[in-house]
Design an enzyme around this catalytic site. Structure first.
Site, short mmCIF file in Angstrom:
data_model
loop_
_atom_site.label_atom_id
_atom_site.label_comp_id
_atom_site.label_asym_id
_atom_site.label_seq_id
_atom_site.Cartn_x
_atom_site.Cartn_y
_atom_site.Cartn_z
N TYR A 130 0.84 -1.20 0.00
CA TYR A 130 0.00 0.00 0.00
C TYR A 130 0.88 1.25 0.00
O TYR A 130 0.67 2.17 -0.81
CB TYR A 130 -0.93 -0.03 1.22
CG TYR A 130 -1.89 1.13 1.26
CD1 TYR A 130 -2.96 1.22 0.36
CD2 TYR A 130 -1.73 2.17 2.18
CE1 TYR A 130 -3.84 2.29 0.39
CE2 TYR A 130 -2.60 3.24 2.22
CZ TYR A 130 -3.66 3.30 1.32
OH TYR A 130 -4.52 4.38 1.34
N LYS A 137 1.30 4.33 -2.83
CA LYS A 137 0.97 5.73 -2.55
C LYS A 137 2.19 6.63 -2.70
O LYS A 137 2.07 7.80 -3.10
CB LYS A 137 0.34 5.85 -1.15
CG LYS A 137 -1.01 5.14 -1.04
CD LYS A 137 -2.03 5.69 -2.05
CE LYS A 137 -3.39 5.04 -1.94
NZ LYS A 137 -4.37 5.57 -2.91
P1 NAP Z 1 -13.61 3.20 0.20
O1 NAP Z 1 -14.68 3.71 1.08
O2 NAP Z 1 -13.30 1.74 0.18
O3 NAP Z 1 -13.88 3.69 -1.29
C1 NAP Z 1 -13.09 3.28 -2.37
C2 NAP Z 1 -13.98 3.15 -3.58
O4 NAP Z 1 -13.15 2.77 -4.70
C3 NAP Z 1 -15.03 2.05 -3.41
O5 NAP Z 1 -16.30 2.54 -3.77
C4 NAP Z 1 -14.56 0.98 -4.37
O6 NAP Z 1 -15.62 0.26 -4.98
C5 NAP Z 1 -13.84 1.80 -5.43
N1 NAP Z 1 -12.95 0.94 -6.20
C6 NAP Z 1 -12.10 0.00 -5.75
N2 NAP Z 1 -11.48 -0.60 -6.77
C7 NAP Z 1 -11.97 -0.02 -7.91
C8 NAP Z 1 -11.71 -0.23 -9.27
N3 NAP Z 1 -10.85 -1.15 -9.70
N4 NAP Z 1 -12.38 0.54 -10.19
C9 NAP Z 1 -13.28 1.47 -9.77
N5 NAP Z 1 -13.55 1.70 -8.47
C10 NAP Z 1 -12.91 0.96 -7.55
O7 NAP Z 1 -12.21 3.90 0.53
P2 NAP Z 1 -11.80 5.40 0.98
O8 NAP Z 1 -11.27 5.31 2.35
O9 NAP Z 1 -12.85 6.38 0.62
O10 NAP Z 1 -10.52 5.59 0.04
C11 NAP Z 1 -10.53 6.35 -1.15
C12 NAP Z 1 -9.09 6.62 -1.52
O11 NAP Z 1 -8.46 7.33 -0.46
C13 NAP Z 1 -8.23 5.37 -1.76
O12 NAP Z 1 -7.37 5.60 -2.85
C14 NAP Z 1 -7.44 5.24 -0.47
O13 NAP Z 1 -6.23 4.58 -0.67
C15 NAP Z 1 -7.24 6.70 -0.14
N6 NAP Z 1 -6.92 6.95 1.27
C16 NAP Z 1 -7.79 6.58 2.24
C17 NAP Z 1 -7.44 6.82 3.56
C18 NAP Z 1 -8.35 6.43 4.69
O14 NAP Z 1 -7.89 6.46 5.83
N7 NAP Z 1 -9.60 6.09 4.45
C19 NAP Z 1 -6.23 7.45 3.88
C20 NAP Z 1 -5.38 7.83 2.85
C21 NAP Z 1 -5.74 7.57 1.54
P3 NAP Z 1 -16.15 -1.13 -4.36
O15 NAP Z 1 -16.66 -0.80 -3.00
O16 NAP Z 1 -17.19 -1.56 -5.34
O17 NAP Z 1 -14.96 -2.04 -4.34
#
Ligand code: NAP
Length: 257
Positions: free
Chosen positions: A154, A158
């Protein structure tokens, strides 16, 4: 109306940060192309935007599949004639130290988190170059800057997204295209909830432990990141180019003890 009449494409907008950003951007006057892997989740986001009086369309695509992404971009352009902002947000977690990481998990996380930035950018950029205008926001993470336990693949993705953001900015600055990165800390979304359930025995205890990583003593919310994305998407950030923007409650640069 900080995004009035702008067309924005957000990947992974069916959940978490992507969904919150889609709702906020629509409130600020944007026409939102909601992408997600899940049709049910993507359509829910669109319905919520329409209920608040906004304009949005759902386009299903897997961001790791070139033909899906190409078709999504074509359909977005057919509907709205332009794309002003691309938010490469879709991403997945990957838990484990390097030797514990299976090749399958490695490949999938690299595919979604890195190729998932490459492909939408590849197909949207020719259009932005032609218009001599555009804004790309790439989703990195504060793990690009600090070592965190059991997050090998991961963190690698990033960090790569942050480097790619800088490289892209140099290449596309001559076309009046800005490329910046978001570096969130721990934001309470389904992504983090799943991580806590999979990586720890006791969910509540794990939650309390990770809250302590922030100087704020709290986790961030999707809305915190959506506000930062709004700043990057709007002309208010017009002098920001190739930059990381931290939204992390002090986790990256602060240390409690
Ligand atoms: P989340 O709630 O799991 O949302 C991610 C979304 O991306 C989900 O709707 C998922 O769809 C979709 N997705 C996954 N694989 C995909 C693909 N191949 N094609 C199209 N859509 C896809 O996660 P989040 O926490 O909001 O994270 C969003 C971004 O922020 C990510 O890049 C994550 O790495 C980054 N981030 C998050 C955090 C944190 O603490 N939450 C911190 C730093 C960075 P499905 O549900 O259908 O799989």
């Amino acid at each position: 109306m900080r995004l009035k009449d702008k067309v924005v494409l957000i990947t992974g907008a069916g959940s978490g940060i992507g969904k919150s950003t889609a709702l906020l951007f629509a409130k600020e006057g944007a026409k939102v192309v909601v992408n997600d892997l899940s049709e049910a989740h993507g359509k829910e986001t669109v319905e919520e935007i329409q209920e608040q009086g906004g304009e949005a369309v759902f386009l299903q695509a897997d961001v790791t599949i070139a033909s899906d992404v190409k078709e999504m971009v074509q359909r977005a352009l057919e509907r709205y004639k332009k794309i002003d902002v691309l938010f490469n947000n879709a991403g997945i977690s990957g838990v484990g130290a390097l030797h514990e990481t299976s090749e399958e998990l490695w490949d999938r996380v690299v595919d979604v988190n890195l190729k998932g930035v490459f492909l939408p950018s590849k197909y949207v950029l020719p259009h932005m170059i032609e218009r001599q205008e555009g804004c790309i926001i790439n989703m990195s993470s504060c793990v690009a800057e600090l070592g965190l336990m059991k997050r090998a693949v991961y963190s690698a993705t990033k960090g790569a997204v942050l480097s790619l953001t800088k490289a892209m900015q140099v290449d596309y600055a001559p076309y009046n295209i800005r490329v910046n990165a978001l570096l969130p800390g721990t934001i309470l979304t389904p992504f983090v909830e799943n991580y806590l359930r999979n990586a720890y025995e006791d969910y509540d205890e794990a939650l309390e432990t990770i809250k302590k990583r922030q100087l704020s003593g709290k986790l961030g919310t999707p809305a915190d990141v959506a506000q930062a994305a709004l700043f990057l998407a709007s002309d208010e950030s017009k002098f920001m180019m190739g930059s990381p923007l931290y939204i992390d409650g002090g986790a990256t640069f602060g240390k409690m003890a």
